[in-house]
Design a protein around this motif. Structure first.
Motif, short mmCIF file in Angstrom:
data_model
loop_
_atom_site.label_atom_id
_atom_site.label_comp_id
_atom_site.label_asym_id
_atom_site.label_seq_id
_atom_site.Cartn_x
_atom_site.Cartn_y
_atom_site.Cartn_z
N LYS A 1 0.84 -1.21 0.00
CA LYS A 1 0.00 0.00 0.00
C LYS A 1 0.87 1.26 0.00
N GLN B 1 2.31 1.69 -3.46
CA GLN B 1 1.35 2.20 -4.44
C GLN B 1 1.12 3.69 -4.26
N ARG B 2 1.11 4.15 -3.00
CA ARG B 2 0.97 5.59 -2.75
C ARG B 2 2.19 6.33 -3.32
#
Length: 243
Positions: free
Chosen positions: A6, A9-10
């Motif tokens: 996560k 991906q950010r």
């Protein structure tokens, strides 16, 4: 320690909001299947971030520093010690330097042969040996939980995970990027090492220091080659017995 998917991906959306996964992989050279598998597992390898950051002209150290696991890398990196710099000079380059100095004795016209880029065949173990005060391996084992024999096995194989490389630097009290250079994760320039720093450290060594270090490296190389020859003979004997 792999990076959380996560958080990756950010970070990826922040540097390339319009790029598709296919675009990212094509530009960076990361295989789509590799990236897909990492995302599914929820853990992205540091090498993936390094490859993608280079493709987008971002310093890999700065990119890694945006993740919690590597936040210590933020800011100006500490310069490597002279011992660290010399540890990243290949054994053959040391031998060339010995020969070059002997041949150029009394002459100022010959330039030293260019150094092979880091890392080299024993760069990881040489780096740890260069910063070890005799208790470094014990401190790394205590702080990370890795068994001493497993740590030694990684050094013998000339590899070290990025997490262990940082832990080793921290335990030795040296700059945090040295181990990442020794393992080949990042380059000297990406780590903030001054241009020509390794050559300058080599030039600063006396003839006696250079000869002694070259001798130590040769002795270690001889032991490694002998061990490989013994392993080869044992394997050959096994196959012969199997018929």
């Amino acid at each position: 320690m792999p990076l959380p998917a996560k958080a990756f991906q950010r970070w990826l959306h922040g540097i390339a909001p319009q790029a598709s996964t296919a675009d990212i992989c094509r530009i960076s050279g990361v295989k789509r299947t590799t990236l897909a598998q990492q995302l599914v597992r929820g853990k992205v390898a540091e090498s993936t971030v390094v490859s993608i950051s280079r493709a987008f002209n971002i310093n890999p150290v700065a990119a890694l520093a945006t993740f919690d696991n590597y936040s210590e890398l933020a800011g100006s990196p500490a310069l490597p010690t002279a011992a660290e710099l010399v540890s990243q000079i290949a054994t053959m380059d040391l031998l060339k330097a010995v020969i070059s100095r002997s041949a150029a004795a009394g002459s100022e016209t010959d330039r030293p042969p260019p150094l092979t880029p880091a890392p080299h065949a024993t760069s990881v173990k040489n780096w740890v040996d260069a910063i070890d005060d005799g208790e470094l391996r014990h401190r790394v084992s205590s702080s990370t939980g890795i068994a001493p024999q497993n740590y030694s096995a990684q050094l013998t194989a000339n590899r070290l995970t990025p997490e262990l490389a940082l832990a080793t630097s921290r335990a030795a009290g040296v700059g945090l990027t040295g181990g990442l250079v020794a393992t080949g994760m990042i380059t000297e320039s990406e780590a903030g090492w001054p241009p020509g720093a390794r050559q300058a450290a080599l030039d600063a060594m006396s003839d006696g220091e250079l000869a002694a270090l070259a001798g130590e490296r040769l002795q270690a190389l001889g032991k490694t080659l002998k061990r490989q020859e013994q392993d080869h003979e044992q394997t050959k004997t096994i196959w012969e017995n199997l018929g």
